[in-house]
Design a protein around this motif. Structure first.
Motif, short mmCIF file in Angstrom:
data_model
loop_
_atom_site.label_atom_id
_atom_site.label_comp_id
_atom_site.label_asym_id
_atom_site.label_seq_id
_atom_site.Cartn_x
_atom_site.Cartn_y
_atom_site.Cartn_z
N GLY A 199 18.59 2.25 -41.98
CA GLY A 199 19.07 3.62 -41.47
C GLY A 199 19.94 4.09 -42.08
N ASP A 200 21.07 3.60 -42.82
CA ASP A 200 22.07 4.28 -43.49
C ASP A 200 22.49 3.67 -44.69
N GLY A 201 23.21 4.27 -45.45
CA GLY A 201 23.65 3.78 -46.88
C GLY A 201 24.67 2.88 -46.76
N ALA A 202 25.57 2.86 -45.86
CA ALA A 202 26.55 1.74 -45.99
C ALA A 202 25.76 0.35 -45.77
N SER A 203 25.01 0.11 -44.78
CA SER A 203 24.37 -1.17 -44.38
C SER A 203 23.50 -1.38 -45.90
N ALA A 204 22.72 -0.58 -46.30
CA ALA A 204 22.02 -0.94 -47.67
C ALA A 204 23.01 -1.26 -48.59
N TYR A 205 23.93 -0.74 -48.85
CA TYR A 205 24.79 -1.24 -49.79
C TYR A 205 25.21 -2.60 -49.63
N GLU A 206 25.56 -2.87 -48.43
CA GLU A 206 26.04 -4.17 -48.31
C GLU A 206 24.87 -5.53 -48.76
N GLU A 207 23.50 -4.91 -48.18
CA GLU A 207 22.42 -5.70 -48.66
C GLU A 207 22.45 -5.76 -50.02
N LEU A 208 22.61 -4.67 -50.64
CA LEU A 208 22.28 -4.71 -52.38
C LEU A 208 23.40 -5.53 -52.87
N LYS A 209 24.58 -5.92 -52.31
CA LYS A 209 25.46 -6.78 -52.83
C LYS A 209 25.04 -8.22 -52.86
N GLN A 210 24.13 -8.29 -51.82
CA GLN A 210 23.76 -9.77 -51.43
C GLN A 210 22.18 -10.19 -52.13
N ALA A 211 21.39 -9.26 -52.30
CA ALA A 211 19.95 -9.47 -52.74
C ALA A 211 19.49 -8.75 -53.87
N HIS A 212 18.70 -9.27 -54.61
CA HIS A 212 18.08 -8.48 -55.70
C HIS A 212 16.82 -7.39 -55.30
N PHE A 213 17.01 -6.50 -55.68
CA PHE A 213 15.79 -5.58 -55.62
C PHE A 213 15.20 -4.92 -56.77
N ASP A 214 14.07 -4.48 -56.75
CA ASP A 214 13.53 -3.77 -57.98
C ASP A 214 13.54 -2.36 -57.96
N LEU A 215 13.59 -1.93 -56.64
CA LEU A 215 13.51 -0.37 -56.41
C LEU A 215 14.36 -0.05 -55.26
N LEU A 216 15.21 1.06 -55.32
CA LEU A 216 16.06 1.43 -54.29
C LEU A 216 15.08 3.09 -53.93
N LEU A 217 14.78 2.97 -52.88
CA LEU A 217 14.07 4.02 -52.29
C LEU A 217 14.96 4.84 -51.26
N THR A 218 15.54 5.94 -51.42
CA THR A 218 16.60 6.31 -50.45
C THR A 218 16.44 8.09 -50.29
N ASP A 219 16.89 8.07 -48.98
CA ASP A 219 16.79 9.62 -48.51
C ASP A 219 18.22 10.24 -49.17
N ILE A 220 18.50 11.20 -49.18
CA ILE A 220 19.86 11.73 -50.00
C ILE A 220 20.57 12.06 -48.61
N VAL A 221 20.14 12.86 -47.82
CA VAL A 221 21.14 13.28 -46.60
C VAL A 221 21.13 12.28 -45.42
N MET A 222 22.18 11.45 -45.13
CA MET A 222 22.38 10.37 -44.31
C MET A 222 23.82 10.42 -43.95
#
Length: 119
Positions: free
Chosen positions: A32-55
């Protein structure tokens, strides 16, 4: 099948999008927020980041910029009601990111994700 990190601050919309993508055969991890998503990106591999802009906390453009630094091969798609912000030459959004403007139909989202993953 793609491994997708979905970041959208509207809980109901996020669940709706995640279910549609999962039904299409994709694996979705959602935040639900970019900061938490960024922490996950540092830990795991993803093929696609699908994100809202305004958060809150970290907006989608900043998240996308940081994500691209972590993994230059990561595909990025913005889902937003503010497409002009993402497309602005002044934005720090990755240049090859796709923008899908709200409102959109779920089949359009799935089709665009499938296109990005096939490219």
């Amino acid at each position: 099948m793609a491994k997708i990190l979905l970041t959208e601050d509207d809980h109901d919309l996020r669940r709706f999008l995640a279910r549609a993508l999962e039904r299409a055969g994709h694996e979705v991890t959602e935040f639900g927020d970019g900061a938490s998503a960024y922490e996950e990106l540092k830990q795991a591999h993803f093929d696609l980041l699908l994100t809202d802009i305004v958060m809150p906390e970290m907006d989608g453009i900043e998240l996308a910029r940081l994500a691209a630094e972590l993994d230059p091969a990561l595909k990025i798609m913005f889902i937003t009601g503010f497409a002009a912000v993402a497309l602005s030459p002044d934005s720090k959004a990755p240049k090859d990111a796709k923008v899908l403007s709200k409102p959109f139909h779920l089949r359009d989202l799935v089709r665009e994700v499938d296109r990005m993953m096939a490219a």
